[in-house]
Design a protein around this motif. Structure first.
Motif, short mmCIF file in Angstrom:
data_model
loop_
_atom_site.label_atom_id
_atom_site.label_comp_id
_atom_site.label_asym_id
_atom_site.label_seq_id
_atom_site.Cartn_x
_atom_site.Cartn_y
_atom_site.Cartn_z
N THR A 9 0.84 -1.18 0.00
CA THR A 9 0.00 0.00 0.00
C THR A 9 0.89 1.25 0.00
OG1 THR A 9 -1.88 1.06 1.09
CG2 THR A 9 -0.21 0.05 2.52
N ASP A 10 0.30 2.40 0.18
CA ASP A 10 1.05 3.66 0.06
C ASP A 10 2.15 3.79 1.10
OD1 ASP A 10 -0.68 4.31 -1.99
OD2 ASP A 10 -2.03 5.47 -0.70
N ASP A 11 3.27 4.38 0.68
CA ASP A 11 4.34 4.72 1.62
C ASP A 11 3.84 5.78 2.60
OD1 ASP A 11 5.64 3.17 -0.19
OD2 ASP A 11 7.36 4.50 -0.45
N VAL A 12 4.32 5.70 3.84
CA VAL A 12 4.01 6.71 4.86
C VAL A 12 5.29 7.05 5.59
CG1 VAL A 12 2.70 7.27 6.93
CG2 VAL A 12 1.65 5.85 5.15
N GLN A 23 7.93 1.94 3.27
CA GLN A 23 7.01 1.13 2.48
C GLN A 23 6.07 0.40 3.45
OE1 GLN A 23 6.70 0.41 -1.20
NE2 GLN A 23 4.80 -0.09 -0.14
#
Length: 269
Positions: A86-89, A93
Motif C-alpha cells: 500500500t502507500d508509503d508513509v 514502504q
C-alpha cells in the motif's frame, strides 16, 4: 607522526564501515509511524498477528524497515489472508493485511539481496475461553464432621460433573464484558466430537440476610447450575457449587453446608 596518520586513517575506515552497516539494517515489520528499537522500552516491532472472523476487523497496515528497499512478499497460504503493498508513509514502504479464512500462514518480506523477515498470521473463527478441569474437592462447613465428605462423594458420584480433562468453552456475547454472558459448550470428558450446548450468564442472588451478590449460572439440558467463580492471575479458575440441596435427607447434620469445588485451567483462544 606516521603512526598518528595511520591511526586516523583506521578510524575513518571504521566510521565508514559502521555507517554502511547502519544503512543496511536487518529487516523488521512495525506498527505506527516508524520503528522503535530502544532496548528496555515497549517497542512496536511485529512478528505475529491474530484475527477472529466473528469480530469486525479492520485491515492491519505494517511498515517495513531495513534491507535495500527493493521489497517482495511471499504469502504461504493466500486463502487465509491477503497481503498487499500500500502507500508509503513517512518514507517507509507499507503492507496491508486482511483476514479471509480460518487457518495460519507465514508471510516472508524479502529485499533484492535475499534478506528477509517473517510474519505469522493466525485467523480463527471466533474468540473463546476454555476452562479445562484439573481436579476437584469437597468442603464442609466448620463444626460438621469432615468424615461425612466420603459419604457425600459416594452419594453424588452420578451427578453430571465435567471429568478431569473435560472442559467448558465460553463464547462471550460481548467482549467488553467477556465473563458476563454468552454461549456455553460442554465437553464432559474432553473427547466428544459434539458438545452439549447451553448458555452462561451472571445472575444476582440474594442471601438470607438480604445481601445481593453475583453468581455464574450455567444452563443446559433444562438444568441450571449456580457457581461462585474465582479467577487468579496465573490462569487458574475455581468454580464452587453449593451441593447441599442434592444430598440425601438425613445425611448431613442440620445447618451443615457442603461445597463442591472444581479447579480449572483458563486460557483464551
Amino acid at each position: 607522526m606516521k603512526k598518528l596518520y595511520s591511526f586516523f586513517a583506521f578510524m575513518v575506515v571504521l566510521f565508514i564501515a559502521s555507517g554502511c552497516q547502519d544503512d543496511y539494517r536487518s529487516m523488521a515489520l512495525f506498527e505506527g509511524v516508524e520503528p522503535i528499537y530502544q532496548i528496555g522500552t515497549c517497542n512496536n516491532l511485529v512478528s505475529n498477528l491474530s484475527y477472529y472472523l466473528s469480530e469486525t476487523n479492520e485491515d492491519t497496515v505494517l511498515g517495513i524497515d531495513g534491507g535495500d528497499g527493493s521489497y517482495n512478499v511471499i504469502n504461504e497460504h493466500e486463502s487465509v489472508a491477503s497481503v498487499t503493498f500500500t502507500d508509503d508513509v513517512n518514507g517507509y514502504q507499507r503492507i496491508k493485511i486482511h483476514p479471509l479464512a480460518e487457518g495460519e500462514t507465514i508471510v516472508k518480506v524479502m529485499d533484492g539481496s535475499g534478506e528477509e523477515t517473517q510474519l505469522r498470521i493466525t485467523v480463527k473463527g471466533r474468540r473463546q475461553y476454555t476452562l479445562t478441569k484439573m481436579g476437584f474437592e469437597y468442603g464442609i462447613s466448620s463444626g460438621a464432621p469432615t468424615e461425612l465428605l466420603g459419604d457425600v462423594s459416594k452419594e453424588l458420584a452420578e451427578r453430571p460433573w465435567v471429568k478431569d480433562g473435560g472442559y467448558y468453552v465460553l463464547v462471550p456475547e460481548d467482549f467488553s464484558n467477556s465473563m458476563w454472558k454468552g454461549i456455553l459448550e460442554i465437553y464432559p470428558t474432553g473427547k466428544e466430537e459434539e458438545p452439549l450446548m447451553g448458555i452462561y450468564e451472571t445472575v444476582p442472588v440474594e442471601d438470607e440476610s438480604g445481601d445481593t451478590y453475583a453468581l455464574w449460572q450455567f444452563t443446559y439440558n433444562g438444568e441450571k447450575r449456580l457457581f461462585t467463580r474465582t479467577v487468579s492471575g496465573n490462569g487458574k479458575c475455581v468454580l464452587a457449587e453449593n451441593v447441599t440441596p442434592f444430598c440425601p435427607f438425613g445425611l448431613l447434620p442440620e445447618g451443615a453446608l457442603v461445597v463442591y469445588r472444581e479447579m480449572f485451567l483458563l486460557r483464551m483462544e
